[in-house]
Motif scaffolding. Structure first.
Motif: not given
Length: 195
Positions: A99-109, A136-139, A147-157
């Motif tokens: 399940s993916e959650e859109l963040l203002p600066n990226g995504l949390r899965a 280097g364009r994202w964090s 239950e599993g694992i969370v991956l969060q990828v964000t950027s200021d661009d």
């Protein structure tokens, strides 16, 4: 009488058609014989790029590279380890529930699945997240849950944020094209995550 003759002629043609079909089909087995394939050889055999199922294709490609290298140290080759990794890759793509959650600066899965899939996620996602940090364009952040694992990828661009969202969890897992090098290192018995 004409009806009987017509039926007899129809039956003769039907029997002939069946005999021809059986003859052609019986040759089908001959064409599927590996010895026949070796005899064909030549350009048609080398023009083919995909030897079948994905994991088998990856193993086949690695074997071809190892056999072509006179310096291959066969005592350290670990194709069974590579096969285990390929099973993990398949499980990650085919069995993960994300399940993916859109963040203002990226995504949390949030990724989960059955017990084997969760174990796969815990092996693969943190390792791949380290590869993602090379861009280097994202964090990138990874955390385990019960239950599993969370991956969060964000950027200021804002353009990179669009890219992150477009890729989603599975696209992020497939990005940073390092997989072939990674697989060769695993097959050679080296630490594939050291690069």
């Amino acid at each position: 009488m004409r009806l009987r003759i017509s039926i007899a002629v129809l039956l003769m043609f039907s029997a002939a058609a069946v005999a021809i079909a059986q003859t052609k089909h019986s040759r089908h087995g001959e064409r599927n014989d590996h010895n026949t394939h070796r005899q064909i050889g030549g350009a048609s055999a080398t023009a083919l790029l995909e030897p079948g199922q994905g994991a088998f294709a990856a193993l086949s490609e690695i074997v071809r590279v190892l056999e072509a290298d006179a310096d291959t140290d066969w005592s350290s080759v670990d194709l069974a380890g590579l096969r285990t990794h390929l099973v993990d890759m398949d499980r990650l793509v085919m069995a993960s529930v994300v399940s993916e959650e859109l963040l203002p600066n990226g995504l949390r899965a949030m990724a989960t699945g059955d017990l084997e899939t969760v174990e796969t996620l815990r092996r693969m996602v943190p390792a791949h997240a380290r590869q993602l940090t090379h861009d280097g364009r994202w964090s990138v952040a990874v955390s385990e849950t019960a239950e599993g694992i969370v991956l969060q990828v964000t950027s200021d661009d804002p353009d990179v944020v669009k890219r992150i969202r477009g890729l989603g969890f599975f696209g992020l897992m497939a990005s940073q094209d390092h997989h072939r090098e990674h697989h060769l290192m695993m097959a050679l018995g080296k630490d594939a995550h050291a690069h």
